[in-house]
Design a protein around this motif. Structure first.
Motif, PDB file in Angstrom:
ATOM      1  N   UNK A  87       0.427  -0.947   0.488  1.00  0.00           N
ATOM      2  CA  UNK A  87       0.299   0.216  -0.385  1.00  0.00           C
ATOM      3  C   UNK A  87       0.664   1.157  -0.010  1.00  0.00           C
ATOM      4  N   UNK A  88       1.677   1.264   0.969  1.00  0.00           N
ATOM      5  CA  UNK A  88       2.402   2.443   1.101  1.00  0.00           C
ATOM      6  C   UNK A  88       3.520   2.067  -0.306  1.00  0.00           C
ATOM      7  N   UNK A 114      -4.141   3.908   8.971  1.00  0.00           N
ATOM      8  CA  UNK A 114      -5.409   3.267   9.802  1.00  0.00           C
ATOM      9  C   UNK A 114      -6.336   2.452   8.805  1.00  0.00           C
ATOM     10  N   UNK A 115      -5.991   1.079   9.499  1.00  0.00           N
ATOM     11  CA  UNK A 115      -6.913  -0.065   9.037  1.00  0.00           C
ATOM     12  C   UNK A 115      -8.820   0.709   9.096  1.00  0.00           C
ATOM     13  N   UNK A 116      -9.539   0.485   7.934  1.00  0.00           N
ATOM     14  CA  UNK A 116     -11.301   0.999   8.020  1.00  0.00           C
ATOM     15  C   UNK A 116     -11.842   0.007   6.858  1.00  0.00           C
ATOM     16  N   UNK A 117     -12.562  -0.232   7.026  1.00  0.00           N
ATOM     17  CA  UNK A 117     -13.682  -1.087   6.150  1.00  0.00           C
ATOM     18  C   UNK A 117     -13.521  -1.114   4.550  1.00  0.00           C
ATOM     19  N   UNK A 118     -13.054   0.018   4.487  1.00  0.00           N
ATOM     20  CA  UNK A 118     -13.126   0.357   3.036  1.00  0.00           C
ATOM     21  C   UNK A 118     -10.898   0.131   2.785  1.00  0.00           C
ATOM     22  N   UNK A 119     -10.393  -0.131   3.225  1.00  0.00           N
ATOM     23  CA  UNK A 119      -8.500  -0.262   2.939  1.00  0.00           C
ATOM     24  C   UNK A 119      -8.066   0.324   4.016  1.00  0.00           C
ATOM     25  N   UNK A 120      -7.137   0.059   3.809  1.00  0.00           N
ATOM     26  CA  UNK A 120      -5.633   1.470   4.492  1.00  0.00           C
ATOM     27  C   UNK A 120      -6.009   2.965   4.489  1.00  0.00           C
ATOM     28  N   UNK A 121      -5.478   3.825   4.844  1.00  0.00           N
ATOM     29  CA  UNK A 121      -5.706   5.526   4.695  1.00  0.00           C
ATOM     30  C   UNK A 121      -4.499   5.987   5.696  1.00  0.00           C
TER      31      UNK A 121
END
Length: 165
Positions: free
Chosen positions: A35-36, A126-133
């Motif tokens: 992701x990064x 942060x890990x969300x329901x949609x993925x990382x942000x």
């Protein structure tokens, strides 16, 4: 034959006893690194997805003391670079990733190969329901200690000049 079989079995048990346990977070850490890396690649190719990977109220701190932005301010500032089709190119040469026990909060530090030379950065995700942000990212130019006095003198001289005010 029985002795050979027994020796093989004992060898396997011995190797298993000394084997390091695998890191259960390794697959998750691999996702985080991807992701990064993709975030950095989005900037290098001026893809708008770069800003989508930042939290709505995410913070970006650049190398200049005036560079403290929320995501939308940062996007507005960076527009001139993204309009050209290429912004900045950061390639991680080393990264350490840490996470909360529930794996919802991730923080990392990284060394980067950039057009400014070696930089270092740290971030919070942060890990969300949609993925990382990305919630917070801070970039700094890595100044070698032997030249730090020269760099700080240059900065002090620059800031003391009337044109800097």
């Amino acid at each position: 034959m029985k002795k050979t079989l027994l020796a093989c079995i004992l060898s396997l048990f011995t190797l298993a006893a000394f084997a390091q346990p695998s890191d259960p977070a390794a697959p998750y850490t691999k996702q985080i690194n991807a992701f990064i890396d993709e975030w950095h690649d989005d900037a290098a190719h001026a893809r708008p997805a770069y800003f989508d990977k930042m939290a709505k109220h995410g913070v970006y701190i650049g190398t200049d003391k005036t560079e403290l932005w929320n995501r939308d301010q940062f996007k507005a500032w960076a527009k001139r670079f993204f309009d050209k089709g290429s912004a900045w190119s950061f390639k991680a040469t080393k990264r350490n990733v840490y996470m909360s026990a529930d794996k919802k909060f991730i923080w990392f530090d990284e060394l980067l190969d950039t057009q400014m030379g070696v930089c270092q950065a740290s971030g919070v995700m942060r890990k969300t329901d949609k993925g990382f942000e990305i919630e917070h990212y801070q970039l700094s130019i890595a100044v070698p200690n032997p030249v730090a006095d020269k760099v700080t003198k240059t900065i002090k001289d620059f800031e003391a000049a009337p044109s800097a005010k």
